[in-house]
Design a protein around this motif. Structure first.
Motif, PDB file in Angstrom:
ATOM      1  N   PHE A  79      -0.236  -5.218   9.439  1.00  0.00           N
ATOM      2  CA  PHE A  79       0.957  -4.341   8.864  1.00  0.00           C
ATOM      3  C   PHE A  79       2.380  -4.269   9.479  1.00  0.00           C
ATOM      4  N   GLN A 132      -3.809   4.230  13.722  1.00  0.00           N
ATOM      5  CA  GLN A 132      -2.526   4.556  13.234  1.00  0.00           C
ATOM      6  C   GLN A 132      -1.990   5.566  14.241  1.00  0.00           C
ATOM      7  N   TYR A 188       0.861  -1.025  -0.062  1.00  0.00           N
ATOM      8  CA  TYR A 188       0.085   0.096  -0.043  1.00  0.00           C
ATOM      9  C   TYR A 188       0.946   1.154   0.038  1.00  0.00           C
ATOM     10  N   GLN A 219      -3.536  11.076   3.739  1.00  0.00           N
ATOM     11  CA  GLN A 219      -4.792  10.248   3.511  1.00  0.00           C
ATOM     12  C   GLN A 219      -4.554   8.913   3.734  1.00  0.00           C
ATOM     13  N   GLY A 220      -5.601   7.957   3.449  1.00  0.00           N
ATOM     14  CA  GLY A 220      -5.566   6.731   3.778  1.00  0.00           C
ATOM     15  C   GLY A 220      -4.859   5.959   2.756  1.00  0.00           C
ATOM     16  N   PRO A 221      -4.428   4.604   3.097  1.00  0.00           N
ATOM     17  CA  PRO A 221      -3.509   3.810   2.352  1.00  0.00           C
ATOM     18  C   PRO A 221      -4.072   3.356   0.956  1.00  0.00           C
ATOM     19  N   TYR A 235      -8.744   0.136  11.865  1.00  0.00           N
ATOM     20  CA  TYR A 235      -7.363   0.458  12.008  1.00  0.00           C
ATOM     21  C   TYR A 235      -7.083   1.548  12.823  1.00  0.00           C
ATOM     22  N   LEU A 240       4.446   6.876   2.522  1.00  0.00           N
ATOM     23  CA  LEU A 240       4.783   5.792   3.081  1.00  0.00           C
ATOM     24  C   LEU A 240       4.349   4.697   2.731  1.00  0.00           C
ATOM     25  N   MET A 298      -8.166  -4.566  -0.558  1.00  0.00           N
ATOM     26  CA  MET A 298      -8.449  -3.697   0.885  1.00  0.00           C
ATOM     27  C   MET A 298      -8.688  -2.264   0.294  1.00  0.00           C
ATOM     28  N   PHE A 351      -4.174   0.675  -2.221  1.00  0.00           N
ATOM     29  CA  PHE A 351      -3.777  -0.551  -2.409  1.00  0.00           C
ATOM     30  C   PHE A 351      -2.969  -0.601  -3.780  1.00  0.00           C
ATOM     31  N   ILE A 367      -5.534  -9.199   8.806  1.00  0.00           N
ATOM     32  CA  ILE A 367      -4.227  -8.447   8.000  1.00  0.00           C
ATOM     33  C   ILE A 367      -3.338  -7.528   8.954  1.00  0.00           C
ATOM     34  N   LEU A 399      -4.465  -3.447  13.793  1.00  0.00           N
ATOM     35  CA  LEU A 399      -5.659  -3.789  13.807  1.00  0.00           C
ATOM     36  C   LEU A 399      -6.300  -3.506  15.026  1.00  0.00           C
ATOM     37  N   PHE A 436      -8.551   4.444  10.838  1.00  0.00           N
ATOM     38  CA  PHE A 436      -9.003   4.102   9.535  1.00  0.00           C
ATOM     39  C   PHE A 436     -10.220   2.947   9.594  1.00  0.00           C
ATOM     40  N   PHE A 460      -9.353   1.774   1.859  1.00  0.00           N
ATOM     41  CA  PHE A 460      -9.435   2.602   3.042  1.00  0.00           C
ATOM     42  C   PHE A 460     -10.313   3.610   2.848  1.00  0.00           C
ATOM     43  N   GLY A 461     -10.713   4.232   4.200  1.00  0.00           N
ATOM     44  CA  GLY A 461     -11.069   5.685   4.086  1.00  0.00           C
ATOM     45  C   GLY A 461     -10.046   6.618   4.227  1.00  0.00           C
ATOM     46  N   ALA A 462     -10.532   7.968   4.488  1.00  0.00           N
ATOM     47  CA  ALA A 462      -9.675   8.949   4.517  1.00  0.00           C
ATOM     48  C   ALA A 462      -9.164   9.007   5.954  1.00  0.00           C
ATOM     49  N   PHE A 496     -12.937  -3.641   8.703  1.00  0.00           N
ATOM     50  CA  PHE A 496     -11.883  -3.512   9.580  1.00  0.00           C
ATOM     51  C   PHE A 496     -11.929  -2.099  10.372  1.00  0.00           C
ATOM     52  N   ARG A 523       2.994   5.633  13.031  1.00  0.00           N
ATOM     53  CA  ARG A 523       2.581   5.247  11.561  1.00  0.00           C
ATOM     54  C   ARG A 523       2.231   3.760  11.304  1.00  0.00           C
ATOM     55  N   GLU A 526       5.875  -1.580   9.749  1.00  0.00           N
ATOM     56  CA  GLU A 526       6.003  -0.155  10.102  1.00  0.00           C
ATOM     57  C   GLU A 526       5.955   0.730   9.057  1.00  0.00           C
ATOM     58  N   MET A 552       0.112   0.602  11.176  1.00  0.00           N
ATOM     59  CA  MET A 552      -1.281   0.321  11.308  1.00  0.00           C
ATOM     60  C   MET A 552      -1.590  -0.960  11.915  1.00  0.00           C
TER      61      MET A 552
END
Lengths: 113, 111
Positions: free
Chosen positions: A104, B39, A35, A41-43, B37, A88, B99, A45, A102, B47, B91, B101-103, B35, B43, A106, B45
């Protein structure tokens, strides 16, 4: 058990250069996904790999490529870097492609100057 | 296209109080996962909680619970007894194939 590990953690590249980011999934996990998270912003894909095959690709240009190795680790390559590639880069692993959990790493901070 | 919308860019709550973060999504899929998440400034993520769409019962993880309304395509997160360590970006994410994600919602817990 070790979590998802990514390297390098931070790097600075010049426009036009190429970069390789690395990811090791949680032991036993066979799926890795990548990602891009731009600041604020959000990640988004980029790719998913499962059992060494590409199983999904997001809306990213062909400058982005990836692969998964027999030990399930993965590399993300970005060619001809643009300033807008600064972000990132997150790697995530799961047992299988659509596992309900799932996890993640770092992330790798890429700055393109 | 599958989209995830978080309509609250920022929220704040007093320590020990309860806060609810909103999330809606759009999909034509019937089987999917949702989900939340967290953060933090590091940074990474983390769960928080997950929900399978085929389960009617709302998921709960300690102080975190969801209100999953499948027909309304709504998936809100309730944090009870808020703690200073809950301060982070949150998120909402949807997964059918990949997957999305929202903002994000920036949550600040105030002492």
């Amino acid at each position: 058990d070790a979590g998802v590990t990514q390297s390098p953690t931070h790097l600075i590249k010049t426009r036009g250069q190429q970069v390789t980011l690395r990811c090791s999934p949680i032991s036993g996990h066979k799926s890795v996904s990548w990602y891009q998270q731009v600041l604020g912003q959000g990640p988004q894909f980029i790719f998913q790999y499962y059992e060494k095959e590409e199983r999904g690709r997001g809306n990213f240009p062909d400058r982005f490529s990836a692969r998964q190795f027999p030990n399930y680790s993965s590399e993300l390559n970005v060619n001809a870097l643009l300033l807008g590639d600064s972000a990132l880069y997150l790697c995530a692993s799961s047992l299988y492609g659509q596992a309900p959990a799932i996890y993640f790493g770092e992330g790798s901070w890429l700055t393109v100057v | 296209a599958q989209t995830v919308t978080q309509s609250q860019p920022e929220m704040s709550v007093q320590e020990a109080e309860t806060v609810t973060l909103s999330c809606t999504y759009d999909t034509s899929e019937n089987n999917y996962y949702l989900f939340w998440y967290k953060q933090p400034p590091s940074r990474q993520m983390i769960l928080v909680i997950r929900q399978e769409a085929y389960k009617q019962q709302n998921a709960t993880e300690n102080r975190f619970s969801v209100n999953f309304q499948k027909a309304a395509k709504s998936f809100s997160l309730k944090i009870s007894d808020s703690q200073l360590g809950d301060t982070a970006m949150y998120f909402c994410a949807f997964m059918a194939n990949d997957m999305r994600f929202g903002a994000g919602t920036r949550l600040t817990v105030k002492p």
